[in-house]
Design a protein around this motif. Structure first.
Motif, PDB file in Angstrom:
ATOM      1  N   TYR A  26       0.670  -0.917  -0.261  1.00  0.00           N
ATOM      2  CA  TYR A  26       0.310  -0.105   0.279  1.00  0.00           C
ATOM      3  C   TYR A  26       0.870   1.200   0.051  1.00  0.00           C
ATOM      4  O   TYR A  26       0.364   2.207  -0.987  1.00  0.00           O
ATOM      5  CB  TYR A  26      -0.936   0.072   0.981  1.00  0.00           C
ATOM      6  N   THR A  29       2.420   3.112  -3.465  1.00  0.00           N
ATOM      7  CA  THR A  29       1.624   3.987  -4.135  1.00  0.00           C
ATOM      8  C   THR A  29       0.433   5.051  -3.937  1.00  0.00           C
ATOM      9  O   THR A  29      -0.566   5.622  -4.305  1.00  0.00           O
ATOM     10  CB  THR A  29       1.084   2.699  -4.726  1.00  0.00           C
ATOM     11  N   SER A  30       0.473   4.295  -2.671  1.00  0.00           N
ATOM     12  CA  SER A  30      -0.710   5.633  -1.766  1.00  0.00           C
ATOM     13  C   SER A  30       0.624   7.319  -2.308  1.00  0.00           C
ATOM     14  O   SER A  30       1.594   7.478  -1.832  1.00  0.00           O
ATOM     15  CB  SER A  30      -0.774   5.292  -0.665  1.00  0.00           C
ATOM     16  N   GLU A 319     -10.177  -2.950  -7.539  1.00  0.00           N
ATOM     17  CA  GLU A 319      -9.114  -3.064  -7.713  1.00  0.00           C
ATOM     18  C   GLU A 319      -8.239  -2.877  -7.337  1.00  0.00           C
ATOM     19  O   GLU A 319      -7.077  -3.018  -6.073  1.00  0.00           O
ATOM     20  CB  GLU A 319      -9.300  -3.536  -8.784  1.00  0.00           C
ATOM     21  N   ARG A 320      -7.922  -2.047  -7.119  1.00  0.00           N
ATOM     22  CA  ARG A 320      -6.952  -0.656  -5.966  1.00  0.00           C
ATOM     23  C   ARG A 320      -6.635  -1.511  -4.461  1.00  0.00           C
ATOM     24  O   ARG A 320      -5.667  -1.724  -4.045  1.00  0.00           O
ATOM     25  CB  ARG A 320      -7.363   1.216  -5.827  1.00  0.00           C
ATOM     26  N   TRP A 321      -7.606  -2.254  -3.880  1.00  0.00           N
ATOM     27  CA  TRP A 321      -7.665  -3.574  -2.672  1.00  0.00           C
ATOM     28  C   TRP A 321      -7.213  -4.422  -2.803  1.00  0.00           C
ATOM     29  O   TRP A 321      -6.499  -5.266  -2.693  1.00  0.00           O
ATOM     30  CB  TRP A 321      -9.174  -2.512  -1.848  1.00  0.00           C
TER      31      TRP A 321
END
Length: 368
Positions: A26, A29-30, A319-321
């Motif tokens: 995470y 890219t956060s 999809e981000r998760w």
């Protein structure tokens, strides 16, 4: 807002390491965070992680004190073994940094309380890794319960198996689970996560009684190649854990919890969670022992009036998760809650962690 600058303790280049699977995916890219420092056991190890993960511009540290004094670091992440948390986090607290520590917060309730009090005195923002509080499955249970669809809640039950300690042996990697002094074991890690997840969804406990059993008092160690050690080690942590209590609801609801070690029933889920109401019952099954990692295998509502059973859809947020490793999905949601939410509502701070520690320590007082 400017990214929160992170210094992380325990980021290994090993692909199976917890920080590698749960924290890094995470953070890399956060928009809310940037890793600016890494601290491992040596400068070489820290630099190796920086190079491996291509953390351009990040600084390598070889001591907790050095990392705590780094002026570029806003948040220090502690992803090390439970018995190191107190010593590792203390310099960061004295430096007034924000600190994220994995659960359990300390090796025991006394350590956790001292850490929480030190954080408060120094104005530190804190977060503890009780990631079940942001798990989509848990939040879906809360939504269903709060909607009134189940009617008046009368009871909540949870039964699970950790599916470890088969052959009366501890896995080589988690040999330390046998030693209470370390602070990380089946009760504290699995039990703490599960109880916190459940009470987040259906209401906290206002009274309870615990019972724990240490029936595997000596155990061998199972090596990576599957062979068993000749030597046996003493174990002073439980392999059976039960709790019964009353939930803070109006009217109060009954709660029962049973977690055990040993083999899972072949072909059956690792855990089953039921919420019984006067109109309907909600039933969830999970592959593993708890709801804090991964999404429920199934979630169903039995409507008593209609005589029907309906599948409940769990919104995982896209999809981000779901593209993150299972271990990193809810940890990532915790980070986002810390960046955008409110302590005690959207994520658990150390004051909350102390209350959980005190509950967990009570199991040891009833161990047979």
């Amino acid at each position: 807002m400017a990214p929160i600058k992170v210094g992380i303790l325990g980021l290994s280049t090993k692909p199976s390491a917890w920080a590698t699977l749960a924290h890094y995916p995470y953070l890399k890219t956060s928009e809310y965070y940037k890793i600016v420092a890494v601290c491992n056991s040596s400068l070489q190890s820290s630099q190796a992680a920086i190079d491996h993960f291509n953390l351009t511009g990040a600084k390598a540290h070889d001591s907790w004190e050095s990392l705590a004094q780094d002026p570029d670091v806003d948040l220090i992440v502690v992803s090390t073994r439970a018995d190191t948390h107190y010593d590792v986090a203390k310099p960061a607290l004295l430096a007034g940094k924000s600190v994220f520590v994995e659960w359990p917060l300390g090796a025991n309730a006394s350590q956790a309380k001292e850490m929480s009090e030190l954080a408060e005195r120094n104005g530190c923002r804190t977060i503890v890794g009780l990631q079940g509080r942001v798990a989509p499955s848990v939040l879906t249970v809360k939504q269903v319960v709060d909607s009134g669809r189940l009617g008046e809640i009368h009871s909540v039950s949870y039964q699970g198996t950790t599916n470890v300690w088969q052959d009366n042996a501890a896995g080589e990697r988690y040999h330390y689970f046998m030693d209470r002094k370390v602070g990380g074991n089946l009760l504290t890690i699995y039990g703490g996560h599960i109880i916190d997840s459940i009470t987040c969804a259906v209401g906290d406990l206002e009274s309870w009684q615990t019972l724990a059993g240490n029936f595997r008092k000596t155990m061998k160690v199972k090596r990576a190649d599957g062979t068993l050690s000749e030597e046996k080690w003493q174990k002073d942590t439980p392999d059976q854990m039960m709790l019964v209590g009353r939930l803070k609801r109006d009217p109060p609801a009954m709660f029962n919890f049973h977690l055990r070690a040993g083999d899972k029933f072949a072909g059956q889920p690792g855990s089953v969670w039921r919420v019984y109401g006067t109109k309907a019952e909600l039933q969830m099954t999970f592959k593993s022992a708890g709801p804090q990692i991964g999404v429920a295998e199934s979630m169903k509502i039995c409507d008593f009036g209609q005589g029907t059973v309906e599948d409940v859809t769990i919104d995982e947020g896209g999809e981000r998760w779901t593209s993150l490793p299972d271990q990193g999905q809810n940890i990532g949601r915790l980070y986002e809650a810390f960046a955008t939410g409110k302590a005690g509502v959207d994520y658990a701070d150390w004051e909350h962690a102390v209350r959980r520690h005190e509950m967990i320590d009570g199991f040891y007082n009833t161990m047979v």
